[in-house]
Scaffold this motif. Sequence first.
Motif, mmCIF file in Angstrom:
data_model
loop_
_atom_site.group_PDB
_atom_site.id
_atom_site.type_symbol
_atom_site.label_atom_id
_atom_site.label_comp_id
_atom_site.label_asym_id
_atom_site.label_seq_id
_atom_site.Cartn_x
_atom_site.Cartn_y
_atom_site.Cartn_z
ATOM 1 N N THR A 166 0.977 -1.100 -0.138
ATOM 2 C CA THR A 166 0.088 0.019 0.058
ATOM 3 C C THR A 166 0.758 1.294 0.004
ATOM 4 N N ALA A 167 1.795 1.267 0.936
ATOM 5 C CA ALA A 167 2.614 2.482 0.948
ATOM 6 C C ALA A 167 3.361 2.572 -0.409
ATOM 7 N N GLU A 168 4.118 1.531 -1.069
ATOM 8 C CA GLU A 168 4.704 1.563 -2.162
ATOM 9 C C GLU A 168 3.617 2.256 -3.461
ATOM 10 N N ALA A 169 2.466 1.684 -3.375
ATOM 11 C CA ALA A 169 1.512 2.102 -4.353
ATOM 12 C C ALA A 169 1.017 3.480 -4.376
ATOM 13 N N ALA A 170 0.922 4.094 -3.082
ATOM 14 C CA ALA A 170 0.885 5.381 -2.785
ATOM 15 C C ALA A 170 1.933 6.221 -3.565
ATOM 16 N N LEU A 171 3.185 5.998 -3.185
ATOM 17 C CA LEU A 171 4.471 6.453 -3.528
ATOM 18 C C LEU A 171 4.357 6.577 -5.136
ATOM 19 N N ARG A 172 4.081 5.552 -5.638
ATOM 20 C CA ARG A 172 4.018 5.431 -7.332
ATOM 21 C C ARG A 172 2.975 5.973 -7.723
ATOM 22 N N GLY A 173 1.793 6.003 -7.284
ATOM 23 C CA GLY A 173 0.552 6.754 -7.637
ATOM 24 C C GLY A 173 0.813 8.260 -7.697
ATOM 25 N N ALA A 174 1.383 8.835 -6.527
ATOM 26 C CA ALA A 174 1.679 10.290 -6.470
ATOM 27 C C ALA A 174 2.783 10.657 -7.459
ATOM 28 N N ARG A 175 3.727 9.799 -7.627
ATOM 29 C CA ARG A 175 4.764 10.359 -8.667
ATOM 30 C C ARG A 175 4.376 10.336 -10.076
ATOM 31 N N ALA A 176 3.248 9.353 -10.400
ATOM 32 C CA ALA A 176 2.604 9.191 -11.621
ATOM 33 C C ALA A 176 1.771 10.231 -11.907
ATOM 34 N N SER A 177 0.918 10.717 -10.811
ATOM 35 C CA SER A 177 0.071 11.847 -10.940
ATOM 36 C C SER A 177 0.741 13.277 -11.088
ATOM 37 N N ALA A 178 1.632 13.405 -10.436
ATOM 38 C CA ALA A 178 2.595 14.496 -10.635
ATOM 39 C C ALA A 178 3.023 14.802 -12.073
ATOM 40 N N ALA A 179 3.274 13.533 -12.619
ATOM 41 C CA ALA A 179 3.910 13.562 -13.936
ATOM 42 C C ALA A 179 2.903 14.004 -15.063
ATOM 43 N N LEU A 180 1.745 13.566 -14.745
ATOM 44 C CA LEU A 180 0.445 14.081 -15.819
ATOM 45 C C LEU A 180 0.149 15.352 -15.573
ATOM 46 N N SER A 181 0.757 16.194 -14.290
ATOM 47 C CA SER A 181 0.496 17.522 -14.201
ATOM 48 C C SER A 181 1.995 18.438 -14.367
ATOM 49 N N GLY A 182 3.013 17.820 -15.230
ATOM 50 C CA GLY A 182 3.859 18.275 -15.702
ATOM 51 C C GLY A 182 5.145 18.378 -14.884
ATOM 52 N N ALA A 183 5.259 17.602 -13.812
ATOM 53 C CA ALA A 183 6.725 17.186 -12.935
ATOM 54 C C ALA A 183 6.761 15.714 -12.991
ATOM 55 N N ASP A 184 7.445 15.424 -14.046
ATOM 56 C CA ASP A 184 7.768 14.070 -14.481
ATOM 57 C C ASP A 184 9.114 13.781 -13.940
ATOM 58 N N TRP A 185 9.076 13.303 -12.607
ATOM 59 C CA TRP A 185 10.305 13.156 -11.823
ATOM 60 C C TRP A 185 10.476 11.328 -11.768
ATOM 61 N N ALA A 186 11.863 10.931 -11.669
ATOM 62 C CA ALA A 186 12.248 9.600 -11.386
ATOM 63 C C ALA A 186 11.485 9.271 -10.079
ATOM 64 N N LEU A 187 10.975 7.948 -10.136
ATOM 65 C CA LEU A 187 10.500 7.468 -8.623
ATOM 66 C C LEU A 187 11.639 7.667 -7.441
ATOM 67 N N GLU A 188 12.946 7.162 -7.783
ATOM 68 C CA GLU A 188 13.786 7.205 -6.682
ATOM 69 C C GLU A 188 14.131 9.048 -6.413
ATOM 70 N N GLU A 189 13.917 9.829 -7.315
ATOM 71 C CA GLU A 189 14.099 11.263 -6.705
ATOM 72 C C GLU A 189 12.945 11.543 -5.932
ATOM 73 N N VAL A 190 11.756 11.135 -6.221
ATOM 74 C CA VAL A 190 10.602 11.379 -5.332
ATOM 75 C C VAL A 190 10.863 10.544 -3.990
ATOM 76 N N ARG A 191 11.304 9.643 -3.947
ATOM 77 C CA ARG A 191 11.665 9.005 -2.624
ATOM 78 C C ARG A 191 12.442 9.520 -1.753
ATOM 79 N N ARG A 192 13.599 10.118 -2.495
ATOM 80 C CA ARG A 192 14.671 10.779 -1.339
ATOM 81 C C ARG A 192 14.469 12.009 -1.108
ATOM 82 N N ARG A 193 13.534 12.856 -1.722
ATOM 83 C CA ARG A 193 13.530 14.219 -1.727
ATOM 84 C C ARG A 193 12.557 14.603 -0.565
ATOM 85 N N THR A 194 12.856 15.695 0.274
ATOM 86 C CA THR A 194 12.229 16.169 1.052
ATOM 87 C C THR A 194 11.777 17.582 0.899
ATOM 88 N N ASP A 195 12.315 18.386 0.075
ATOM 89 C CA ASP A 195 12.074 19.782 -0.172
ATOM 90 C C ASP A 195 10.994 19.836 -1.105
#
Length: 285
Positions: A57-86
Amino acid sequence: MAGISGGTPPEPPQASNDPLASLASLPGVADSVDSVRKAVDRVYGHRVMRRRSIEITAEAALRGARASAALSGADWALEEVRRRTDFGAGGEPRTVGAALRLTAEAGQLLSVWRQSPLRVLARLHLVAAGGGVDDETVGRPRQGAEPVDEPLVELPLPDADEVAGRLDGLSRLLLAGTAAPALVTAAVVHGELMALRPFGSYNGLVARTAERIVLVGSGLDPKSICPAEVGHAEQGSAAYTAALQGYVSGTPEGMAQWIAHCGRAVELGVRESTAVCEALQRGAA
């Protein structure tokens, strides 16, 4: 709503007291519903789910958020989303941060959704905005000629009066209850919100979160492990926009195309989580 309470509705919904259920009779929709149900059942039956579902569930949430952001113009790599806090800066970091906040918030709003979908939508916009929009516009549908900032989506924009009327119609349909399959209801909620773009910002993120809430709250995906957002992103923004144009057209063919697109998105989300299960089983994650 396009195909239901606005534009040129298809004949089946007009002839029924349950417009959402009527959409299930459109050509190809039953096949999409059946295919999604089988795919979801398979991932829920995976042996890893019996003991590590919280991790999935936690991993699906992270991957879903990354994908939704990509469709709104912020297409970041999954590991970038995972490590960033800013995520407080403007631009792409703010979009990714909004997607992450919405995913975290969604699970807390299931009971409220059943009582007041519009209240949930307002809350989702508040969470997404995170102080990034004028206070007067946050959490309420746009008024007058207020502009809309929605990257990558160029569809005719209804005026504020139409938005208010169609949001009310959508809410009434959801509160009245429906025999429609979860996929159909989720697709209509997502499509209608994208057609309306009721807020000045973050409409795509809000619409995809609302789709997730319907899929989870309906019981189709109670553990939230089938991130449709991943599937929408994997099919690409061009296909996403083309399918939305089908929804906005209000034709039976266009509505069926959109529902099928959403069904394929769920199936691709299932495939993503199945791969996570397999990696956990191998000890690779």
